[in-house]
Design a protein around this motif. Structure first.
Motif, PDB file in Angstrom:
ATOM      1  N   UNK A  49       0.823  -1.558   0.230  1.00 14.39           N
ATOM      2  CA  UNK A  49      -0.372  -0.033  -0.411  1.00 14.39           C
ATOM      3  C   UNK A  49       0.890   1.525   0.020  1.00 14.39           C
ATOM      4  N   UNK A  50       1.425   1.035   0.520  1.00 13.99           N
ATOM      5  CA  UNK A  50       2.456   2.621   0.728  1.00 13.99           C
ATOM      6  C   UNK A  50       3.031   2.297  -0.508  1.00 13.99           C
ATOM      7  N   UNK A  52       1.887   1.867  -3.461  1.00 22.06           N
ATOM      8  CA  UNK A  52       1.377   1.940  -4.871  1.00 22.06           C
ATOM      9  C   UNK A  52       1.338   3.989  -4.495  1.00 22.06           C
ATOM     10  N   UNK A  53       1.642   4.173  -3.051  1.00 20.28           N
ATOM     11  CA  UNK A  53       0.795   5.344  -2.755  1.00 20.28           C
ATOM     12  C   UNK A  53       2.430   6.161  -3.086  1.00 20.28           C
ATOM     13  N   UNK A  54       3.298   6.060  -2.959  1.00 21.27           N
ATOM     14  CA  UNK A  54       3.630   7.438  -2.690  1.00 21.27           C
ATOM     15  C   UNK A  54       4.889   6.946  -4.750  1.00 21.27           C
TER      16      UNK A  54
END
Lengths: 206, 206
Positions: A49-50, A52-54
């Motif tokens: 998730x981190x 994908x967000x970054x």
């Protein structure tokens, strides 16, 4: 620190991804069988998730083992790549195989040798993942500071060291981890997520 | 589930930010005195890092209380804003005061009323933070799906509901939380971080 096993089972049951990805399943089974330390799917999903967000261009791992965390990173990567480094050739060979079978090998570079020396060759690291020898964490961050990108995220595993950080007479390794944590909270903006063995997240102060 | 209090003390001792920010300190003291549920500084620091990494334009909170989580969001915001919603006017008034004293009021909108109805007015939400009545989580995500931006992150508090999710005969609220979790793992890519009362992170499947 340790999660209630019933809660863990509940979380496992919720996770579809792992059931659909035979490679992740296989990696987790090897970890169980060989008692090999991996971050586990709780942390794996979190890394996904981190990432994908970054949307990072370059992830460098110091201490990749056979590629479990790198695999989650690679799955989440859009354009970038993840560099896997481990001092054991057999680990990296296994990682390569897993990545090939999953069609992820183009998103990865595989390196065998001293993690710190190899990592120094990379500039503009967007995510630096520390999972090498605990006594070298501080040395690692200090010598790689200039290799980080402006908005870099540092993720370090095992920063609670089986809870030993609270011992009154900490051993050498524990002391090294404590010094590293203090450094990271002083020189970066940091948070420790007390799952599994403690995950540190740090960004530059701004 | 619950963190060893010695570990918690260790983590507290590491955190400089809270000591340097009298408003955070004050908010935490009120929470202790009035037994008001706040996410706490472990989660607060985590929200800060996520926000810094994501650089969102719009954060909408459903159930802001007197603004503790929103305060961490606002501190991390570069350009965007955070919308605080609570059904109790006195909470929002308190939040407003804290934000003003910290010079953060320009980064926030303050709303009193039904969180779900108010949230519907916002489009392209980059971070949706759910902390309203537990029985309304599922309704909230279902009716706000179309209001999320392409790369939205959903964060929900209390998803392990004091560990009650593993009870064999769950009560109504627990059942609602369980249904919500199942929905989020099925329709989104999700991870639960078992700190405090369980934090869910979800992104759209892609």
């Amino acid at each position: 620190m340790i999660i209630n096993p019933k809660i863990e089972k509940y979380l496992e049951k919720l996770s579809f991804e792992e059931k659909n990805d035979p490679i992740i399943k296989e990696m987790e089974e090897i970890a169980k069988k060989e008692n090999f330390p991996i971050v586990g799917s709780l942390v794996g999903r979190f890394l996904y998730i981190i990432t994908k967000q970054k949307n990072p261009s370059l992830i460098v791992e110091l201490g990749s083992g056979y590629g479990y965390s790198a695999y989650w990173f690679a799955k989440a990567l859009n354009k970038g790549k993840v560099v896997l480094i481990d001092y054991q050739e057999k680990n990296i060979e296994k990682a390569k195989e897993f990545f090939k079978r999953a069609g992820l090998e183009k998103k990865a570079e595989f390196k065998v040798g001293d993690a710190l020396e190899i990592a120094k060759e990379y500039k503009n690291i967007d995510i630096l993942f520390l999972d090498l020898e605990k006594s070298r964490y501080l040395e690692a961050i200090q010598s790689l500071e200039k290799n980080l990108s402006e908005n870099a995220l540092i993720i370090a595993d095992n920063v609670l060291w089986h809870g030993k950080v609270i011992n009154e007479k900490p051993d050498k390794k524990t002391l090294a981890i404590k010094q590293f944590n203090e450094y990271m909270f002083k020189h970066y903006f940091s948070a420790i997520i007390p799952i599994r063995d403690g995950i540190l997240l740090s960004i530059k102060n701004s």
